[in-house]
Design an enzyme around this catalytic site. Structure first.
Site, short mmCIF file in Angstrom:
data_model
loop_
_atom_site.label_atom_id
_atom_site.label_comp_id
_atom_site.label_asym_id
_atom_site.label_seq_id
_atom_site.Cartn_x
_atom_site.Cartn_y
_atom_site.Cartn_z
N GLU A 280 53.14 27.65 41.75
CA GLU A 280 53.18 27.50 40.64
C GLU A 280 52.83 25.61 40.48
O GLU A 280 52.84 25.34 41.84
CB GLU A 280 54.38 27.39 39.56
CG GLU A 280 53.81 26.15 37.93
CD GLU A 280 55.35 26.93 36.88
OE1 GLU A 280 55.96 27.77 37.43
OE2 GLU A 280 54.67 27.00 35.90
N ASN B 100 53.31 35.54 31.27
CA ASN B 100 53.96 35.39 31.47
C ASN B 100 55.88 35.02 30.67
O ASN B 100 55.69 34.28 30.20
CB ASN B 100 53.87 34.09 32.46
CG ASN B 100 55.60 33.12 33.08
OD1 ASN B 100 55.37 34.68 34.14
ND2 ASN B 100 56.23 32.18 33.16
N GLU B 101 56.40 35.69 30.85
CA GLU B 101 57.59 35.31 30.19
C GLU B 101 57.59 34.54 28.61
O GLU B 101 57.65 33.62 27.62
CB GLU B 101 58.37 34.08 29.94
CG GLU B 101 59.51 33.89 31.80
CD GLU B 101 60.61 32.78 32.22
OE1 GLU B 101 60.33 31.56 31.38
OE2 GLU B 101 61.07 33.47 33.52
N TYR C 166 67.13 34.14 37.78
CA TYR C 166 67.36 33.22 38.61
C TYR C 166 69.69 33.32 39.37
O TYR C 166 69.83 33.07 37.63
CB TYR C 166 67.23 31.97 38.12
CG TYR C 166 65.68 31.57 37.86
CD1 TYR C 166 65.25 31.40 39.39
CD2 TYR C 166 64.46 32.22 37.12
CE1 TYR C 166 64.04 30.75 39.62
CE2 TYR C 166 63.48 31.81 37.29
CZ TYR C 166 62.89 31.11 38.44
OH TYR C 166 61.99 30.80 38.85
N GLU D 132 59.68 36.87 39.67
CA GLU D 132 60.65 35.17 39.76
C GLU D 132 61.99 35.48 40.45
O GLU D 132 62.68 36.20 39.39
CB GLU D 132 60.65 34.82 38.88
CG GLU D 132 58.98 34.02 38.24
CD GLU D 132 59.15 32.83 37.23
OE1 GLU D 132 59.87 32.48 37.37
OE2 GLU D 132 58.10 33.15 36.27
N GLN E 85 60.32 28.99 44.87
CA GLN E 85 58.69 29.53 45.08
C GLN E 85 58.75 28.93 45.79
O GLN E 85 59.46 28.47 46.77
CB GLN E 85 57.96 28.14 43.72
CG GLN E 85 58.65 28.39 42.32
CD GLN E 85 57.52 27.87 41.49
OE1 GLN E 85 56.89 27.38 42.29
NE2 GLN E 85 57.64 27.92 39.78
O1 AHR Z 1 59.70 29.16 38.52
C1 AHR Z 1 60.45 28.12 37.01
C2 AHR Z 1 60.04 28.30 35.61
O2 AHR Z 1 61.18 29.59 35.19
C3 AHR Z 1 58.78 29.27 35.41
O3 AHR Z 1 57.50 28.09 35.31
C4 AHR Z 1 59.25 29.93 34.38
O4 AHR Z 1 58.85 31.33 34.70
C5 AHR Z 1 60.55 30.32 34.63
O5 AHR Z 1 61.41 30.15 33.34
#
Ligand code: AHR
Length: 498
Positions: free
Chosen positions: A29, A177-178, A246, A301, A350
């Protein structure tokens, strides 16, 4: 004390599902020092050897890793990105403010050509995340045409003017995205309609079997989101539905990346293991609408997320990477492999200098993190055939709470050899493991291990090889049974041949 309650059975006779190599994808990103000052140091940089501005050491490391696909330019950034500002002569490109990440000014010197050429160089398929939140349908249609249309259209002619004769034939596309958050704060119903609209005008000229369009998916356990998308989007315009998860302690205070306590470690492992539940339950919903499993669950992600390192820009999400991260990678990749019938694309967040990176850079220096080593050890599973396993695992216990200590997955490759990946997350205990091969007559076993003296060990620029992959000679094969001991917080990958 060694725990000996780990029994695995490999059902080689039931092997039929391919583990899609795209499960091993990565994510780059425009965030902090991922692109600018990370992978990309600029064509005029005389201090750091580079090819068209991308560091040569990074290119080599990514080729060695066998990166199957690379997602770009975001993340949240994707829904702000004006791709037309990133083409043509670099000196004439307008600059922009990266509103999501640190408010820094970017000069657009790394754009579409730079990214797609990099993908070609490292042998990765590009995964372009389209701007749906703040871009128009025409912007996205033009981007598809610019990169994929062979000749004779305004966009293909513009591409040629900018130095690229042949199209890149980009197949994998994210439609936003999101969308429930940074991508537009939409409801699932609204986004389903928006998806239908944008996806309609994304056409394919590449003879690669059509575009692979991915809908912006749920966060964690938002099953209603997945259900609404599966119900409302016609399946002939949908190749994948995304999911983001995450391993984070809490969004308020994410804890340190290195000096974490056992309580924090346990919670991170708990979060990592939740991927099993999320993948299972999102898949169950998808099964209801798509029993033939044509639409993939795309975990584009995933990874560990901690507080940024002291003294670094809070908007840059720069964190160290320890053996704890190796554990997250080991568990997560085993989960994806074991769900290969539905999970067919995934992207670690990432790739360089951001969150759970595989590479960290600092001026001329570069290092490979423990996560890099796990991703590389596991790449033997890419496009191999999943061998279903049954597993009885001991528990890793902390203050009366329990987690599964040993995770595993296995696959058979094109040559008939078998690869088994094992991760022991226990904070202190080695685990004895017995693997029953159910009559398969393998005669040779070799292996690799990633382990370190302390769970919070990491590779630093001063000591970049503190944690490195070693040969593992501790597996004994006798009468169709394999025995080994996994040290505490270690990852082992075994290879068996006839
Ligand atoms: O990876 C960091 C961020 O986390 C990304 O930009 C977003 O899609 C997510 O919330």
């Amino acid at each position: 004390m060694i725990s000996a309650q780990n029994k695995i059975t490999l059902n080689t006779d039931l092997a039929k599902t391919k583990i899609d190599k795209h499960i091993y994808g990565h994510f780059a990103e425009h965030l902090g020092k991922c692109i600018y000052g990370g992978m990309y140091v600029g064509e005029n940089n005389t201090k750091i050897p580079n090819t068209n501005g991308v560091r040569n050491d990074v290119i080599k490391a990514l080729k060695d890793l066998k990166v199957p696909n690379l997602r770009w330019p975001g993340g949240c950034f994707a829904d702000t990105y004006q791709w037309k500002d990133g083409i043509g002569p670099k000196a004439k490109r307008p600059s922009m403010i990266n509103a999501w990440w640190g408010g820094v000014t970017e000069d657009n010197s790394f754009g579409t050509h730079d990214f797609l050429d990099l993908c070609e160089r490292i042998g990765a398929e590009p995964y372009l995340a389209g701007n749906v939140g703040s871009g128009t349908v025409k912007d996205l249609t033009d981007w598809v045409t610019y990169v994929n249309h062979p000749t004779g259209s305004p966009m293909s002619e513009l591409r040629k003017q900018n130095g690229r004769e042949k199209p890149w034939n980009v197949k994998i596309w994210g439609v936003g995205n999101e969308a429930w958050g940074c991508g537009g704060n939409m409801t699932a119903e609204h986004y389903s309609n928006i998806y239908r609209q944008y996806a309609t005008f994304m056409a394919d000229w590449s003879n690669t079997g059509g575009l692979y369009r991915i809908a912006s998916g749920a966060s964690d356990g938002d099953y209603a989101w997945t259900e609404t998308l599966m119900k409302n989007i016609p399946h002939n315009m949908l190749s994948g539905v995304a999911l983001h998860h995450y391993s984070v302690l809490s969004w308020g205070d994410k804890g340190p990346s290195v000096d974490f306590t056992e309580a924090q470690y346990f919670k991170t492992m708990d979060e990592a293991w939740k991927m099993e539940e999320f993948v299972t339950r999102h898949s169950t919903i998808m099964d209801k609408y798509d029993p033939a499993k044509k639409i993939a669950l795309v975990v584009d992600e995933w990874g560990g997320w901690y507080n940024v390192e002291a003294g670094t820009n809070p908007g840059f999400l720069y964190q160290q990477n320890t053996m704890r991260d190796a554990m997250i990678a080991g568990i997560t990749l085993n989960i994806f492999n074991n769900h290969a019938d539905r999970v067919r694309v995934a992207n670690l967040a990432q790739i360089v200098n951001v969150l759970q990176s595989v590479i960290l850079t600092n001026e001329e220096k570069m290092l490979l993190t423990p996560t890099y080593h796990v991703m590389k050890m596991y790449n033997v599973h890419q496009d191999a055939t999943l061998v279903p396993i049954s597993i009885e695992s001991a528990s890793y216990e902390y203050q009366g709470k329990k987690l599964t200590a040993v995770s595993a997955s296995a696959s058979k490759d094109a040559t008939g050899s078998l690869n088994v990946s094992l991760t022991n997350i226990d904070f202190a205990k080695p685990q004895e493991v017995t693997i029953n091969l159910r009559g398969e007559d393998f005669t040779k076993v070799s292996g690799q291990i990633l382990a370190s003296a302390k769970i919070n060990d990491f590779n630093s620029f001063e000591n970049p090889n503190k944690i490195a992959v070693q040969d593992f000679k501790g597996a004994k094969l006798e009468k169709g049974v394999l025995k080994l001991t996994l040290p505490a917080y270690s990852v082992v990958v075994l290879n068996l041949k006839k």
